[in-house]
Design a protein around this motif. Structure first.
Motif, short mmCIF file in Angstrom:
data_model
loop_
_atom_site.label_atom_id
_atom_site.label_comp_id
_atom_site.label_asym_id
_atom_site.label_seq_id
_atom_site.Cartn_x
_atom_site.Cartn_y
_atom_site.Cartn_z
N GLY A 373 -27.70 1.05 -15.89
CA GLY A 373 -28.95 1.81 -15.94
C GLY A 373 -28.73 3.28 -16.18
N GLY A 374 -27.52 3.66 -16.68
CA GLY A 374 -27.25 5.06 -16.96
C GLY A 374 -28.04 5.58 -18.14
N GLN A 375 -28.23 6.89 -18.16
CA GLN A 375 -29.05 7.49 -19.22
C GLN A 375 -28.26 7.80 -20.48
N TRP A 376 -26.92 7.71 -20.43
CA TRP A 376 -26.11 8.13 -21.58
C TRP A 376 -25.39 6.96 -22.24
N THR A 377 -25.65 5.74 -21.81
CA THR A 377 -24.86 4.61 -22.32
C THR A 377 -25.70 3.64 -23.15
N GLY A 378 -26.72 4.17 -23.81
CA GLY A 378 -27.48 3.36 -24.76
C GLY A 378 -28.56 2.52 -24.10
N ALA A 379 -29.13 1.63 -24.90
CA ALA A 379 -30.22 0.77 -24.44
C ALA A 379 -29.75 -0.12 -23.30
N LEU A 380 -30.64 -0.38 -22.36
CA LEU A 380 -30.29 -1.14 -21.16
C LEU A 380 -29.72 -2.50 -21.52
N GLU A 381 -30.28 -3.14 -22.55
CA GLU A 381 -29.82 -4.48 -22.90
C GLU A 381 -28.39 -4.48 -23.44
N ASN A 382 -27.90 -3.32 -23.83
CA ASN A 382 -26.52 -3.21 -24.33
C ASN A 382 -25.54 -2.71 -23.27
N GLN A 383 -26.08 -2.38 -22.10
CA GLN A 383 -25.21 -1.88 -21.03
C GLN A 383 -24.59 -3.05 -20.27
N LYS A 384 -23.34 -2.90 -19.93
CA LYS A 384 -22.63 -3.96 -19.21
C LYS A 384 -22.90 -3.85 -17.71
N ASP A 385 -22.92 -4.99 -17.07
CA ASP A 385 -23.27 -5.04 -15.65
C ASP A 385 -22.15 -4.49 -14.77
N VAL A 386 -22.56 -3.77 -13.74
CA VAL A 386 -21.66 -3.41 -12.64
C VAL A 386 -21.81 -4.50 -11.59
N LEU A 387 -20.76 -5.28 -11.39
CA LEU A 387 -20.81 -6.44 -10.52
C LEU A 387 -20.19 -6.14 -9.16
N PRO A 388 -20.48 -6.95 -8.15
CA PRO A 388 -19.84 -6.73 -6.84
C PRO A 388 -18.33 -6.62 -6.92
N MET A 389 -17.68 -7.44 -7.78
CA MET A 389 -16.22 -7.37 -7.85
C MET A 389 -15.76 -6.02 -8.37
N HIS A 390 -16.55 -5.38 -9.26
CA HIS A 390 -16.18 -4.05 -9.75
C HIS A 390 -16.28 -3.02 -8.62
N ILE A 391 -17.39 -3.08 -7.87
CA ILE A 391 -17.59 -2.11 -6.79
C ILE A 391 -16.47 -2.24 -5.75
N ARG A 392 -16.23 -3.46 -5.33
CA ARG A 392 -15.21 -3.68 -4.30
C ARG A 392 -13.83 -3.22 -4.78
N ALA A 393 -13.49 -3.57 -6.01
CA ALA A 393 -12.18 -3.18 -6.53
C ALA A 393 -12.06 -1.67 -6.64
N GLU A 394 -13.09 -1.00 -7.14
CA GLU A 394 -13.02 0.45 -7.30
C GLU A 394 -12.88 1.15 -5.94
N VAL A 395 -13.64 0.68 -4.96
CA VAL A 395 -13.54 1.27 -3.62
C VAL A 395 -12.11 1.17 -3.10
N TRP A 396 -11.52 -0.01 -3.22
CA TRP A 396 -10.18 -0.19 -2.67
C TRP A 396 -9.10 0.40 -3.56
N MET A 397 -9.35 0.53 -4.85
CA MET A 397 -8.44 1.31 -5.70
C MET A 397 -8.32 2.72 -5.16
N ALA A 398 -9.48 3.32 -4.85
CA ALA A 398 -9.47 4.69 -4.34
C ALA A 398 -8.76 4.77 -2.99
N ILE A 399 -9.10 3.86 -2.08
CA ILE A 399 -8.49 3.89 -0.76
C ILE A 399 -6.98 3.65 -0.83
N CYS A 400 -6.59 2.69 -1.66
CA CYS A 400 -5.16 2.36 -1.76
C CYS A 400 -4.34 3.48 -2.39
N ASN A 401 -4.99 4.40 -3.04
CA ASN A 401 -4.25 5.54 -3.59
C ASN A 401 -4.56 6.84 -2.86
#
Length: 535
Positions: A373-401
């Motif tokens: 739903g970002g404003q700079w990444t084109g039409a909503l139908e062309n935007q890729k979903d942010v899924l729970p697995m992405h959120i969880r992985a990114e959070v722990w990527m940050a914590i693990c580093n």
């Protein structure tokens, strides 16, 4: 019936919450003292605290913030929630059972919900700055999103708005005299816009050319009757091809010397939105006004060379200066929400490590995406979903580093703007992730163990592990951060690990039996596993 091992794990988790300064229901105590310990963790009232932040929220969203397991709101927009100022807003934060990371205001000092102050967002954001002097006449209405210096920046596909177009006049002032033999205009032609028709050029106040332009885009070049030397060139629109709007735009104005060089050319340069020296001034004022609270600063992710926004020399100069002007430093990279590139997800791990290295003894936090739903990444139908697995992985990527705080960006602009536009499935994931972090915060924020710990895949899949020693046990936080979405069979080595020892996999109702000095586990793409080994 619970097994003894599972019961022990649950009981330890319950105790961890209490040790982190929150009761079982997640209540936050009034803040009397905030400190930063030697392990780069924040402490509230002498207990370690892991901030889980939501950015710029109206008070009507506070319940959603809490339901998602967050404990802090950061930032304040003037008059937010109908408040007079941030001192009224922090009271709403307190009543909601949250902490606040707020812009500095002397009236906040000593407030029991004030966790920290925060600088204005992203001072390092690159912006174009030009030395060109393009002076409008008094009739022109200035459109700040299309600055007049763009008509001499050498980029023909950008433009400057002239409003109104008919009768518009701009003067280009040069630092020294130049000589030109021809001039040119690049018009922009778009549906509904007026287009310049009859125009003139005046050199130091004397008209040197008056010409009628064709109603077409692109360069239109005209020779002068003779070479002209000047320091000021004035461009005037005398008549137009009418459009639905009275304003129009010009892409570029050029003047060429005998060698064909454009003597008006003035390319812009990139500068940070706020220079480090100015940020340091603000930091010193905040610390002088209230030394009892730390100061946060959020940077862009442009310190990572992946983005190429700054040269190596600029990065090495700018970012150490910014970091000196804060107590806690964070960044934002949204691979999917911001760039529509899930294949960039590994940048969260890399950027956290780079910032931790630069930050020294300062805590580091990362802002994490929660939806498309970002404003700079084109039409909503062309935007890729942010899924729970992405959120969880990114959070722990940050914590693990090395991150010792996490923030979440929940704003969406499409299909309509919402401050908390997080899909229901992602809200559930956030609640699970954040409650787990809160429960395990004393372990996450504990000191590293004496033992050497490492993780390695059988192939080149990217894996990371953070090892911490807490309450007589070794905790391992591990993530598969490989952007290629690979499965991995991982070997985790621990100096002195005894063969046959049970390794508990936290919150997965399973365990792994150790071999001598190691154990082996499977990682799905972007998987996170947390282990506890009794010492």
């Amino acid at each position: 019936m619970l097994t003894r091992r599972l019961f022990v794990g649950l009981f330890a988790g319950f105790c961890a919450v209490c040790q982190a300064g929150q009761g079982p229901a997640g209540e936050l105590p009034p803040i009397q003292k905030v400190a930063i310990n030697k392990h780069r963790a924040l402490e509230v009232n002498n207990q370690v605290f892991f901030p889980l932040m939501a950015w710029l929220q109206d008070a009507s969203n506070f319940q959603a913030v809490r339901d998602c397991g967050m404990n802090t709101v950061a930032g304040y927009w003037p008059k937010s929630s109908g408040t007079r100022d941030v001192t009224e807003y922090i009271e709403l934060v307190r009543k909601a059972g949250l902490y606040g990371v707020m812009p500095y205001h002397e009236g906040l000092k000593g407030h029991p919900a004030l966790l920290a102050y925060i600088h204005d967002d992203e001072p390092d954001l690159p912006q174009q700055v030009s030395d060109a002097q393009v002076v409008p006449d008094k009739r022109l209405r200035i459109n700040r999103s299309t600055p007049l210096w763009r008509i001499v920046d050498g980029v023909t596909h950008t433009w400057s708005v002239l409003d109104p177009l008919e009768g518009a006049s701009v003067t280009i002032r040069l630092p020294q005299p130049v000589t030109a033999e021809s001039v040119a205009v690049w018009l922009t032609v778009s549906k509904g816009l007026a287009v310049a028709r009859q125009v003139s050029f005046a050199a130091d106040g004397r008209e040197v050319l008056k010409v009628e332009l064709a109603n077409k885009a692109g360069q239109q070049k005209f020779p002068l009757a003779k070479p002209v030397t000047f320091r000021e060139l004035t461009f005037t629109v005398h008549s137009i091809y009418p459009g639905q709007n009275e304003w129009g735009s010009v892409g570029e104005i050029e003047a060429f010397d005998s060698q064909g060089k454009n003597v008006l050319l003035s390319p812009p340069r990139m500068e940070p939105r706020v220079m480090p020296a100015r940020v340091m001034e603000q930091y010193r004022k905040m610390k002088a006004g209230d030394p009892s609270r730390p100061v946060f600063m959020t940077l862009t992710g442009y310190f990572h060379p992946h983005f190429g926004k700054w040269t190596d020399q600029q990065r090495q100069s700018l970012y150490p200066q910014y970091i000196k002007a804060t107590d806690v430093v964070g960044y934002d990279i949204y691979p999917i929400y911001g760039w529509n590139k899930p294949e960039w997800i590994h940048l969260v791990y890399e950027a956290t490590g780079q910032l931790v290295e630069m930050a020294g003894n300062r805590p580091v936090y990362a802002w994490i995406e929660t939806s498309k739903g970002g404003q700079w990444t084109g039409a909503l139908e062309n935007q890729k979903d942010v899924l729970p697995m992405h959120i969880r992985a990114e959070v722990w990527m940050a914590i693990c580093n090395g991150a010792t705080a996490i923030g979440y960006f929940t704003h969406v602009w499409k299909p309509a703007y919402s401050q908390f536009g997080v899909p229901e499935e992602n809200r559930k994931a956030l609640a699970e992730i954040n409650r787990q972090i809160t429960r395990l915060a004393p372990a996450i924020l504990a000191p590293p163990p004496r033992q050497q710990v490492a993780i390695k895949a059988e192939d080149d899949t990217k894996l990371a592990v953070l090892a911490r020693q807490h309450d007589g046990a070794l905790y391992l936080f591990a993530v598969n951060y490989d952007q290629r979405m690979r499965k991995a069979r991982a070997t985790i080595t621990i100096d002195g690990l005894v063969a046959g020892r049970e390794v508990t996999v936290i919150d997965e109702s399973r365990s792994v039996k150790a071999q001598q000095g190691k154990f082996i586990d499977e990682f799905e793409p972007l998987a996170v596993h947390i282990y506890r080994v009794e010492l």
